[in-house]
Design a protein around this motif. Structure first.
Motif, mmCIF file in Angstrom:
data_model
loop_
_atom_site.group_PDB
_atom_site.id
_atom_site.type_symbol
_atom_site.label_atom_id
_atom_site.label_comp_id
_atom_site.label_asym_id
_atom_site.label_seq_id
_atom_site.Cartn_x
_atom_site.Cartn_y
_atom_site.Cartn_z
ATOM 1 N N TYR A 192 -9.636 7.477 -5.262
ATOM 2 C CA TYR A 192 -8.739 6.352 -5.544
ATOM 3 C C TYR A 192 -8.612 5.404 -4.355
ATOM 4 C CZ TYR A 192 -7.238 8.318 -9.995
ATOM 5 O OH TYR A 192 -7.210 8.774 -11.296
ATOM 6 N N SER A 195 -9.084 1.942 -5.441
ATOM 7 C CA SER A 195 -8.361 1.523 -6.635
ATOM 8 C C SER A 195 -7.192 0.622 -6.272
ATOM 9 C CB SER A 195 -7.848 2.743 -7.399
ATOM 10 O OG SER A 195 -8.917 3.548 -7.841
ATOM 11 N N TRP A 197 -3.481 -0.825 -7.841
ATOM 12 C CA TRP A 197 -2.438 -0.779 -8.861
ATOM 13 C C TRP A 197 -2.088 -2.210 -9.228
ATOM 14 C CZ3 TRP A 197 3.215 1.191 -7.665
ATOM 15 C CH2 TRP A 197 4.006 1.061 -8.824
ATOM 16 N N TYR A 222 1.286 -1.687 1.593
ATOM 17 C CA TYR A 222 -0.095 -2.158 1.490
ATOM 18 C C TYR A 222 -0.187 -3.558 2.085
ATOM 19 C CZ TYR A 222 -4.499 -3.567 -0.830
ATOM 20 O OH TYR A 222 -5.775 -4.007 -1.108
ATOM 21 N N ILE A 233 -1.272 -3.330 -5.341
ATOM 22 C CA ILE A 233 -0.985 -2.344 -4.306
ATOM 23 C C ILE A 233 -2.132 -1.336 -4.258
ATOM 24 C CG2 ILE A 233 0.652 -0.597 -3.489
ATOM 25 C CD1 ILE A 233 2.773 -2.056 -5.260
ATOM 26 N N GLY A 234 -2.565 -1.011 -3.056
ATOM 27 C CA GLY A 234 -3.653 -0.051 -2.907
ATOM 28 C C GLY A 234 -3.560 0.649 -1.570
ATOM 29 N N PHE A 251 1.848 6.511 -6.661
ATOM 30 C CA PHE A 251 1.299 5.577 -7.643
ATOM 31 C C PHE A 251 1.446 6.149 -9.059
ATOM 32 C CE2 PHE A 251 -0.783 4.378 -3.750
ATOM 33 C CZ PHE A 251 -1.043 3.013 -3.863
ATOM 34 N N TRP A 253 -0.756 6.683 -11.016
ATOM 35 C CA TRP A 253 -1.890 7.592 -11.238
ATOM 36 C C TRP A 253 -1.454 9.051 -11.112
ATOM 37 C CZ3 TRP A 253 -4.016 4.453 -6.648
ATOM 38 C CH2 TRP A 253 -4.270 3.127 -7.055
ATOM 39 N N ALA A 286 6.125 10.863 -9.746
ATOM 40 C CA ALA A 286 5.785 9.623 -9.040
ATOM 41 C C ALA A 286 6.858 8.554 -9.215
ATOM 42 C CB ALA A 286 4.435 9.092 -9.520
ATOM 43 N N ILE A 290 8.288 5.776 -6.504
ATOM 44 C CA ILE A 290 8.206 4.341 -6.816
ATOM 45 C C ILE A 290 9.584 3.695 -6.787
ATOM 46 C CG2 ILE A 290 7.641 2.696 -8.651
ATOM 47 C CD1 ILE A 290 5.319 4.712 -9.381
ATOM 48 N N GLU A 300 7.345 -3.080 -9.852
ATOM 49 C CA GLU A 300 6.643 -1.803 -9.722
ATOM 50 C C GLU A 300 7.254 -0.734 -10.618
ATOM 51 O OE1 GLU A 300 5.965 -4.175 -5.983
ATOM 52 O OE2 GLU A 300 7.702 -3.698 -7.255
ATOM 53 N N ALA A 304 5.457 1.008 -13.811
ATOM 54 C CA ALA A 304 5.307 2.465 -13.879
ATOM 55 C C ALA A 304 5.781 2.987 -15.227
ATOM 56 C CB ALA A 304 6.085 3.128 -12.742
#
Length: 530
Positions: A192, A195, A197, A222, A233-234, A251, A253, A286, A290, A300, A304
């Motif tokens: 990831y 990746s 977001w 980030y 965001i990554g 995240f 994920w 998560a 967040i 965010e 989510a």
């Protein structure tokens, strides 16, 4: 002793209970975006008995105590669950609520965690006592969520190890099932790294339902120079592999991975396939990270929830194929609520603030300087988090009065902006039931294990510093959470009377027709027994 088995009616066909706990999901977080749900949240809401006035009745509202309540039907403090972590006087160091120094991690690196140190039985244990062939599984991002919900006799509790894999301890099994090894390999969390977001819907929709994307007070994780807490965001280019697998937890994920693993458990372990009812606890962790970072009103947090809505739709489709939705009871709730960013509340003209960590740390340092000045030593007091722990034996040897030490600490710490009171354990235990705040704190306290003094922050103030938001108080915004019981064919109904969260476990037990221990704090919810 146990009562007679609960009475089952049209719910006699329940073969599987899917229990969702979405970490730090306040009612606002679930309801604010309801018009946008088209997936799993939509199905759960539309087929639910929804209880809108549900509260935890303990004072330190955190993940460990909350999940203990959900599974046990008991308040945490009297059972020795003081928080996620606390100072252990005998061991003289901080311990986890799911500490296990006997077991080993199985298959991967990480911490061995379990329910070993806790004596209280839980819903899964009650189920296995009645139906020995029933299966109880628990999966969550956090170890304390998985272990607390699974209980003493869970078949398996799985949790993320912050190194890229879901793990367990030898308390449950000695060797990992092949399906978990295969799943972790497929997860490949380090991949990831590249990746991003991004939003699920157009920007205008977020602008309508959430506050602005750039709001002072949000954490920036980030491209943080200059400060710019905005999508996408990554991971920064210089992030190490450890940074990636560690940061993965914050995240959406992470919650997708947890839900995907829940699907694998249903399929590989054959849950819901016979008349012995099974339980699968699913902790979505998560969201906590967040909301802590960006607040519940942020782009965010909104995104989510929209993503979880989509992920849950896939899980529900799997359950329809594998078990049949008519055979599944869903429960949706949270381990605690939370508060909006202080900066957002202030912008809206509402009370709120952020306790300065440097100011609080200075006050604690001053306390120990004063103790040294008065007594020539301060080694009889330990500060851990919001608590002060006394070595009463050492104080007797030194002829030190507890009340004098109380006064020294109180007078200095209560000067910190945002701290309401410093309470003694005796004040908490002798509180009047009509004082909701102190009554809740009493349900978080143990007569021996708990600290001798406890710091209570002002209402609407958070200890998170310098950015982000928090929880952990006895105030309603931290105790109030959603509660839905959902099943195929159920018409949406809403109940507004007050319900205690200790009532959830006995309610499910009654619906499954299993024995309910008489010594628990909760009772079955009457509306669910019809």
């Amino acid at each position: 002793m146990t009562s007679s088995p609960g009475q089952k009616s049209e719910l006699d066909d329940i073969r599987l209970v899917i229990f969702f706990s979405v970490d730090q999901m306040s009612p606002h977080l679930l309801n604010q975006y309801e018009p946008l749900y088209t997936g799993g949240f939509r199905w759960l809401i539309d087929h639910s008995h929804q209880f809108t006035n549900t509260h935890y009745e303990h004072g330190y509202t955190a993940t460990g105590p909350g999940h203990f309540v959900l599974a046990s039907g008991q308040h945490p403090g009297p059972n020795g669950i003081l928080g996620n972590y606390w100072y252990d006087r005998e061991l003289k160091h901080t311990v986890s609520c799911v500490e296990d120094t006997v077991s080993k991690v199985v298959g991967y690196e990480g911490d061995a965690r379990s329910y070993r140190q806790i004596n209280t039985n839980t819903l899964g244990d009650w189920l296995k006592n009645r139906h020995p062939d029933s299966k109880v599984y628990s999966v969550a991002g956090k170890d304390r969520s998985a272990a607390m919900m699974g209980g003493k006799h869970a078949d398996l509790a799985l949790y993320y190890n912050w190194h890229g894999s879901f793990i367990t301890s030898s308390y449950y099994i000695d060797a990992l099932p092949e399906w978990l090894i295969k799943y972790n390999k497929k997860l490949n969390a380090v991949s990831y790294r590249d990746s991003l977001w991004t939003r699920s819907l157009p920007f205008e929709v977020y602008d309508r339902y959430a506050h602005e994307d750039f709001l002072e007070g949000e954490s920036d994780r980030y491209h943080s120079e200059p400060y710019s807490p905005v999508f996408p965001i990554g991971f920064d280019a210089d992030a190490s592999d450890k940074d990636v697998v560690d940061g993965f937890f914050g995240f959406p994920w992470m919650d997708r991975a947890t839900i995907d693993l829940a699907k694998v458990i249903v399929q590989e372990e054959g849950l819901g396939q016979d008349k012995n009812p099974d339980i699968l606890f699913v902790g979505l962790s998560a969201t906590d990270a967040i909301v802590h970072n960006y607040g519940p009103n942020s782009h965010e947090a909104m995104d989510a929830m929209l993503k979880i809505d989509r992920y849950l739709k896939n899980l529900i489709a799997t359950l329809e194929d594998e078990v049949g939705l008519e055979n599944v009871l869903f429960v949706l709730t949270s381990d605690h609520g939370g508060l909006a960013l202080p900066e957002y509340r202030q912008k809206m003209g509402l009370p709120g603030g952020r306790i300065s960590r440097p100011e609080r740390e200075t006050a604690v340092q001053d306390v120990f300087i004063l103790l040294e000045k008065h007594y020539g030593s301060s080694d009889f007091v330990v500060n851990d988090g919001l608590g002060f722990y006394y070595d009463l034996g050492r104080m007797r040897e030194m002829n030190i009065k507890k009340t004098d030490v109380d006064t020294i600490i109180r007078e200095r710490v209560e000067k910190v902006t945002g701290i309401a009171r410093v309470l003694t354990k005796d004040e908490i235990f002798s509180s009047h039931p009509g004082d909701t705040v102190l009554a809740r704190l009493k349900n978080s306290f143990h007569p021996v294990k708990s600290p001798d003094l406890w710091i209570l922050q002002e209402k609407y103030w958070v200890t998170k510093y310098p950015r982000g938001t928090g929880h952990g108080t006895p105030y309603d915004y931290d105790t109030h959470v959603p509660l839905l019981f959902s099943k195929a064919g159920q018409k949406k109904t809403t109940v507004s009377r007050k319900i205690m969260m200790v009532d959830i476990a006995p309610t499910i037990a009654a619906m499954l027709g299993i024995n309910i221990p008489k010594d628990i704090d909760g009772v079955p919810i009457t509306e669910m027994q019809k």
